[in-house]
Enzyme design. Structure first.
Site, PDB file in Angstrom:
ATOM      1  N   HIS A  71      -4.429  -2.601  -6.104  1.00 41.67           N
ATOM      2  CA  HIS A  71      -3.753  -1.384  -6.566  1.00 41.67           C
ATOM      3  C   HIS A  71      -4.807  -0.313  -6.848  1.00 41.67           C
ATOM      4  O   HIS A  71      -5.675  -0.502  -7.688  1.00 41.67           O
ATOM      5  CB  HIS A  71      -2.932  -1.663  -7.830  1.00 41.67           C
ATOM      6  CG  HIS A  71      -1.717  -2.507  -7.556  1.00 41.67           C
ATOM      7  ND1 HIS A  71      -0.872  -2.949  -8.530  1.00 41.67           N
ATOM      8  CD2 HIS A  71      -1.208  -2.965  -6.394  1.00 41.67           C
ATOM      9  CE1 HIS A  71       0.110  -3.650  -7.977  1.00 41.67           C
ATOM     10  NE2 HIS A  71      -0.090  -3.684  -6.684  1.00 41.67           N
ATOM     11  N   ASP A  85       0.814  -1.212   0.000  1.00 36.52           N
ATOM     12  CA  ASP A  85       0.000   0.000   0.000  1.00 36.52           C
ATOM     13  C   ASP A  85       0.847   1.262   0.000  1.00 36.52           C
ATOM     14  O   ASP A  85       0.497   2.260   0.616  1.00 36.52           O
ATOM     15  CB  ASP A  85      -0.981  -0.018   1.183  1.00 36.52           C
ATOM     16  CG  ASP A  85      -1.773  -1.308   1.193  1.00 36.52           C
ATOM     17  OD1 ASP A  85      -2.236  -1.695   0.120  1.00 36.52           O
ATOM     18  OD2 ASP A  85      -1.878  -1.937   2.255  1.00 36.52           O
TER      19      ASP A  85
HETATM   20  P1  IMP Z   1      -2.199 -12.838   2.671  1.00 35.01           P
HETATM   21  O1  IMP Z   1      -1.226 -12.320   1.675  1.00 35.01           O
HETATM   22  O2  IMP Z   1      -3.630 -12.570   2.291  1.00 35.01           O
HETATM   23  O3  IMP Z   1      -1.933 -14.257   3.027  1.00 35.01           O
HETATM   24  O4  IMP Z   1      -1.989 -12.010   4.042  1.00 35.01           O
HETATM   25  C1  IMP Z   1      -0.780 -12.081   4.798  1.00 35.01           C
HETATM   26  C2  IMP Z   1      -0.391 -10.700   5.291  1.00 35.01           C
HETATM   27  O5  IMP Z   1      -0.008  -9.890   4.195  1.00 35.01           O
HETATM   28  C3  IMP Z   1      -1.522  -9.931   5.986  1.00 35.01           C
HETATM   29  O6  IMP Z   1      -0.951  -9.133   7.005  1.00 35.01           O
HETATM   30  C4  IMP Z   1      -2.069  -9.050   4.879  1.00 35.01           C
HETATM   31  O7  IMP Z   1      -2.709  -7.896   5.410  1.00 35.01           O
HETATM   32  C5  IMP Z   1      -0.795  -8.698   4.148  1.00 35.01           C
HETATM   33  N1  IMP Z   1      -0.984  -8.354   2.718  1.00 35.01           N
HETATM   34  C6  IMP Z   1      -1.110  -9.193   1.684  1.00 35.01           C
HETATM   35  N2  IMP Z   1      -1.231  -8.531   0.532  1.00 35.01           N
HETATM   36  C7  IMP Z   1      -1.174  -7.226   0.826  1.00 35.01           C
HETATM   37  C8  IMP Z   1      -1.229  -6.029   0.044  1.00 35.01           C
HETATM   38  O8  IMP Z   1      -1.339  -6.024  -1.178  1.00 35.01           O
HETATM   39  N3  IMP Z   1      -1.137  -4.857   0.744  1.00 35.01           N
HETATM   40  C9  IMP Z   1      -0.987  -4.820   2.097  1.00 35.01           C
HETATM   41  N4  IMP Z   1      -0.933  -5.909   2.849  1.00 35.01           N
HETATM   42  C10 IMP Z   1      -1.028  -7.107   2.235  1.00 35.01           C
HETATM   43 MG    MG Z   2      -2.809  -2.222  -1.870  1.00 36.89          MG
END
Ligand code: IMP
Ligand code: MG
Length: 336
Positions: free
Chosen positions: A43, A13
């Protein structure tokens, strides 16, 4: 030949979507290719007064002359992808690698209910972790097994390498960010794959010798969704007071926030081999540059902040985000 890899500097982010959409409009690469984990990423792009939160379609859609690709290492949720293709009207220019893995209902079910994943780690619930488990177990379906994806199937590695050999420009967009890397991040509070610039190359089928630039995107303050460390984390009240409140693009969760961290910036540059920094949301810290494009405004406290980042990381801040729209940019590159 030019391959620019764009990756995230902190916990995601950072504003990659915005930077990528600017680069697509300004530099007009032949191909913009999406890397990263999958639909867990969102995004956010503000283009022609419309806001898009894209989880699959590459941010380069803002320029209809660009070929848009999704790499073999990226997990595809066909429902999400087909909806986004309609929304962005990219039926003619989008391609998905034959070997991209497929997220199915059961992956989403586990990811959004499992006590460890949803409860402890705080995943996005998009099914990406459980789908990567099945890929490792070698029982995951691939894009080539899904009839609705048939019109879009392609060999992304061949397309990219051919374009580079013909001297064309390619832009690779990472998702998530380095501190969410399964290997280098704040384990176990990380995503289900490596997220470094090297992983981005692997996701799309290019070797490291082909990379010309690695741009790491850093926000002027740090945010994080989900669980895990966040050095210098501010209270909710303080975040609000500073005007740093943000909500997750995929999950709608309130993002935790902390001030910019120079040690983490150094780490992000090292792990990605970054050659330049795109610094986003500088207008949130310094409202006097909101929506500006003029380099003359970089003086006083603003110049000091940028100098300090460059001193810590030993690379240049080459692009500065001054507002949410794709064109709210101060471009300090030579051709900018
Ligand atoms: P997962 O990728 O859904 O398995 O989540 C694992 C960790 O990564 C969590 O803390 C999510 O909030 C974080 N996370 C995964 N993708 C993103 C993203 O695109 N932006 C921010 N945090 C992410
Ligand atoms: Mg994002």
């Amino acid at each position: 030949m030019s391959l620019t890899v764009v990756c995230g500097g902190f916990w995601g982010d950072e504003g990659k979507g915005k930077i990528l959409s600017y680069l697509a409009l300004k530099d007009v690469p032949s191909i913009v290719v999406r890397a990263g984990v999958g639909t867990n990423a969102g995004h956010t792009i503000l283009f022609q007064n419309k806001e898009y939160k894209l989880r699959m379609v590459p941010s380069g859609f803002v320029n209809p002359d660009i070929r848009l690709l999704i790499g073999a290492g990226v997990l595809v949720d066909p429902k999400v992808l087909l909806k986004e293709i309609d929304e962005t009207n990219t039926h003619e220019c989008l391609g998905v690698d034959y070997q991209s893995g497929i997220i199915e209902e059961q992956h989403i079910e586990i990811d959004s209910t499992n006590a460890h994943l949803k409860g402890k780690i705080g995943t996005t619930g998009s099914g990406t972790g459980p789908a990567n488990v099945d890929r490792v177990l070698r029982k995951l379906k691939l894009a080539k097994d899904i009839p609705q994806l048939e019109p879009y199937l392609t060999d992304v590695s061949i397309e990219i390498n051919d374009a580079l050999n013909e001297g064309k420009a390619v832009q690779a967009e990472g998702s998530q960010a380095i501190l969410l890397s399964l290997y280098h991040g704040s384990y176990p509070y990380v995503t289900s794959k490596d997220t470094s610039a090297a992983a981005i190359c692997s996701d799309i089928g290019v070797g490291p010798t082909k990379v010309s630039d690695v741009m790491v995107v850093m926000k002027s303050f740090i945010t994080r969704v989900g669980t895990g460390e966040l050095p210098g984390e501010l209270s909710k009240e303080e975040v609000e007071k500073r005007g740093w409140t943000e909500y997750g693009a995929v999950t709608g969760r309130l993002r935790r926030a902390a001030p910019f961290n120079y040690d983490l910036a150094k780490k992000a540059v090292r792990l990605n081999g970054a050659t330049q920094i795109a610094l986003t949301k500088l207008d949130i810290i310094f409202p006097e540059i909101a929506k500006a494009n003029d380099t003359d405004l970089i003086k006083g406290n603003i110049a000091e902040f940028i100098d300090k980042i460059e001193e810590a990381t030993k690379i240049k801040v080459s692009i500065i985000g001054t507002g949410p729209a794709a064109e709210d940019i101060i471009d300090l590159r030579e051709n900018g």
